[in-house]
Design a protein around this motif. Structure first.
Motif, PDB file in Angstrom:
ATOM      1  N   VAL A 227      36.253  14.181   9.849  1.00 56.27           N
ATOM      2  CA  VAL A 227      37.151  13.268   9.132  1.00 56.27           C
ATOM      3  C   VAL A 227      38.528  13.397   9.761  1.00 56.27           C
ATOM      4  CG1 VAL A 227      38.259  12.737   6.917  1.00 56.27           C
ATOM      5  CG2 VAL A 227      35.866  13.483   6.978  1.00 56.27           C
ATOM      6  N   PHE A 228      39.139  12.263  10.072  1.00 61.23           N
ATOM      7  CA  PHE A 228      40.516  12.261  10.569  1.00 61.23           C
ATOM      8  C   PHE A 228      41.412  11.634   9.520  1.00 61.23           C
ATOM      9  CE2 PHE A 228      43.803   9.794  13.106  1.00 61.23           C
ATOM     10  CZ  PHE A 228      44.682  10.858  13.171  1.00 61.23           C
ATOM     11  N   GLN A 229      42.455  12.364   9.130  1.00 60.27           N
ATOM     12  CA  GLN A 229      43.429  11.891   8.144  1.00 60.27           C
ATOM     13  C   GLN A 229      44.788  11.794   8.818  1.00 60.27           C
ATOM     14  OE1 GLN A 229      43.267  14.057   4.477  1.00 60.27           O
ATOM     15  NE2 GLN A 229      44.875  12.866   3.496  1.00 60.27           N
ATOM     16  N   PRO A 230      45.268  10.598   9.160  1.00 54.13           N
ATOM     17  CA  PRO A 230      46.491  10.492   9.966  1.00 54.13           C
ATOM     18  C   PRO A 230      47.767  10.889   9.251  1.00 54.13           C
ATOM     19  CG  PRO A 230      45.668   8.315   9.356  1.00 54.13           C
ATOM     20  CD  PRO A 230      44.610   9.302   8.949  1.00 54.13           C
ATOM     21  N   HIS A 231      47.834  10.737   7.933  1.00 59.56           N
ATOM     22  CA  HIS A 231      49.080  11.030   7.205  1.00 59.56           C
ATOM     23  C   HIS A 231      50.250  10.217   7.783  1.00 59.56           C
ATOM     24  CE1 HIS A 231      47.398  14.480   4.947  1.00 59.56           C
ATOM     25  NE2 HIS A 231      46.779  14.787   6.073  1.00 59.56           N
ATOM     26  N   ALA A 232      50.048   8.977   8.138  1.00 61.16           N
ATOM     27  CA  ALA A 232      50.987   8.052   8.795  1.00 61.16           C
ATOM     28  C   ALA A 232      50.582   7.932  10.260  1.00 61.16           C
ATOM     29  CB  ALA A 232      52.455   8.463   8.685  1.00 61.16           C
ATOM     30  N   TRP A 233      50.542   6.698  10.732  1.00 70.19           N
ATOM     31  CA  TRP A 233      50.052   6.442  12.086  1.00 70.19           C
ATOM     32  C   TRP A 233      51.026   6.918  13.146  1.00 70.19           C
ATOM     33  CZ3 TRP A 233      45.208   5.873  12.376  1.00 70.19           C
ATOM     34  CH2 TRP A 233      44.496   5.189  11.376  1.00 70.19           C
TER      35      TRP A 233
ATOM     36  N   GLU B 236      55.749   6.272   6.607  1.00 68.94           N
ATOM     37  CA  GLU B 236      55.005   7.257   5.831  1.00 68.94           C
ATOM     38  C   GLU B 236      53.532   6.843   5.812  1.00 68.94           C
ATOM     39  OE1 GLU B 236      55.928  10.041   4.567  1.00 68.94           O
ATOM     40  OE2 GLU B 236      58.103   9.937   4.281  1.00 68.94           O
ATOM     41  N   GLY B 237      52.690   7.724   5.270  1.00 70.49           N
ATOM     42  CA  GLY B 237      51.354   7.337   4.855  1.00 70.49           C
ATOM     43  C   GLY B 237      51.415   7.116   3.354  1.00 70.49           C
ATOM     44  N   MET B 238      51.656   8.173   2.629  1.00 72.07           N
ATOM     45  CA  MET B 238      52.098   8.155   1.229  1.00 72.07           C
ATOM     46  C   MET B 238      52.818   9.475   1.008  1.00 72.07           C
ATOM     47  SD  MET B 238      50.043   7.833  -2.416  1.00 72.07           S
ATOM     48  CE  MET B 238      49.750   6.070  -2.298  1.00 72.07           C
ATOM     49  N   ALA B 239      54.127   9.426   0.902  1.00 75.20           N
ATOM     50  CA  ALA B 239      54.929  10.646   0.821  1.00 75.20           C
ATOM     51  C   ALA B 239      54.590  11.434  -0.443  1.00 75.20           C
ATOM     52  CB  ALA B 239      56.409  10.304   0.844  1.00 75.20           C
ATOM     53  N   LEU B 240      54.582  12.764  -0.305  1.00 77.70           N
ATOM     54  CA  LEU B 240      54.241  13.635  -1.415  1.00 77.70           C
ATOM     55  C   LEU B 240      55.437  13.911  -2.319  1.00 77.70           C
ATOM     56  CD1 LEU B 240      51.458  14.851  -1.987  1.00 77.70           C
ATOM     57  CD2 LEU B 240      52.272  16.994  -1.015  1.00 77.70           C
TER      58      LEU B 240
END
Length: 394
Positions: free
Chosen positions: A107-113, A278-282
């Protein structure tokens, strides 16, 4: 199930996401390993959460040493023999896909491209890599629909999954007026001044330079307002220089990197994050869990993280200091409305962004990629991948 998380960076929101997943997966009885560089918070906190941490020396950005980093990572994966490899962010996604090449369900999770963070020739090269490398993963895990749509629009062909980021609402409890006062006293802040807080790594992505460009206009409209910047990072010296150049620098507090941002969130009237991407900021989710309203730039994940119908109050265009100043001033001038928005924000996070539901949805994704067929995925076997196991919890 044995899960191997691979991450670089080792601080900030990505590290917190990894630690939350580790904690939930250990509670579910999984054997969890984390490969990451030493020196950041991730190794320490992942160990405390129950993971076996494997040292993977790796620079934050790609460079001449990336191929050697990938080779080392390949050896780590061979020894660990995981059922699932979960890659976090662009650098781990680069080295990890080169190392594993589909031999283990990945699984690859980019956390923002990555291609959103650069321009010109580098952006084109990064995009070509992302288009090519999706063949080596069973799924690309996005934290917002906007992130997924941006990937599709860029020409990436992948098996997509969207699981919004979450926070531990038990750890980030509601901070009432008494908690706000206590936090301000402990931090040496003025008790009654309207306070905006920005929690984030000091770097171009997070846009603190845009916030400081807006700040003089906020002070002109609301002279009693104060600002705190919480975080460290590569632009710390540049940000400090911008603060010193302000007409009244004493109105801005540089808190530096802190082990626990909760007192700063509790002290705030408004939490601001003027990110460029962002991807979705925490940090905004943590702020809302604390009961604080947020003001965000309209980048991927921001709109989806807000309570329905709150985009008008909670979003501004990226890199627009004038509009940011106007909206900050309006919010800080009405602290009763800030409190009302904060209560609604916490209710929204409890209902939609509890990390326990995130862990469950990620576990469902793992089961899917382990037991479902994904036509067209190519793999290069890892030699002797089951011949050695790293000691750890079972």
């Amino acid at each position: 199930m044995t899960i191997l998380h691979i991450s670089q960076p080792v601080d900030g929101g990505v590290a917190r996401v990894v630690v939350d997943l580790v904690r939930g997966q250990r509670e579910a009885g999984c054997r969890v390993l984390v490969a990451c560089p030493q020196g950041g918070r991730l190794a320490r906190e992942a160990t405390a959460a129950g993971a076996l941490v494997l040292d993977w020396p790796a620079a934050r950005s790609p460079g001449p040493g990336t191929l050697m980093e990938a080779w080392r990572l390949r050896r780590i994966v061979q020894a660990a023999a995981p059922d699932v490899v979960h890659l976090h962010s662009a650098k781990a996604g680069l080295a990890g896909r080169l190392a594993v090449r589909g031999a283990v369900p990945t699984v690859f999770q980019p956390h923002a491209w990555s291609f959103a963070a650069v321009e010109g020739v580098l952006a084109a090269a990064t995009l070509r890599w992302e288009r090519y490398a999706t063949r080596w993963v069973r799924a690309v895990l996005c934290v917002s629909e906007r992130e997924r749509l941006d990937g599709e629009a860029a020409g990436l062909r992948a098996h997509w999954r969207v699981v919004p980021n979450g926070v531990d609402v038990r750890h980030h409890g509601f901070a009432d007026r008494a908690a706000r006062r206590a936090a301000r006293m402990s931090l040496g802040l003025e008790l009654d001044a309207p306070l905006a807080v920005c929690v984030g790594r000091l770097c171009r992505q997070k846009g603190q330079d845009v916030l400081l460009a807006a700040w003089p206009d906020v002070v002109r409209r609301l002279p009693e307002a104060r600002l705190a910047l919480v975080g460290g990072g590569p632009d710390a010296a540049a940000v400090a220089g911008l603060v010193r150049a302000l007409p009244e620098p004493s109105r801005v507090r540089l808190a530096g990197d802190v082990a626990d941002p909760r007192p700063w969130l509790a002290a705030a009237d408004l939490v601001v994050l003027p990110s460029r991407w962002e991807g979705m900021a925490l940090a905004p989710l943590e702020a809302m869990a604390t009961g604080r309203p947020v003001l965000l730039t309209d980048v991927p994940g921001a709109r989806e993280s807000l309570p329905p119908g709150r985009a008008r109050n909670g979003l501004v265009p990226p890199e627009n200091p004038a509009e940011l100043a106007r909206r900050m001033s309006e919010s800080l001038a009405d602290l009763i409305e800030c409190e009302r928005r904060g209560v609604a924000a916490r209710e929204h996070v409890i209902g939609h962004h509890d990390v326990r539901s995130v862990v469950g949805r990620v576990a469902e994704l793992y089961r899917t990629i382990l037991f479902a067929e994904f036509p067209g995925a190519s793999a290069i076997p890892l030699s002797r991948r089951r011949t050695a196991r790293v000691p750890g919890r079972s």
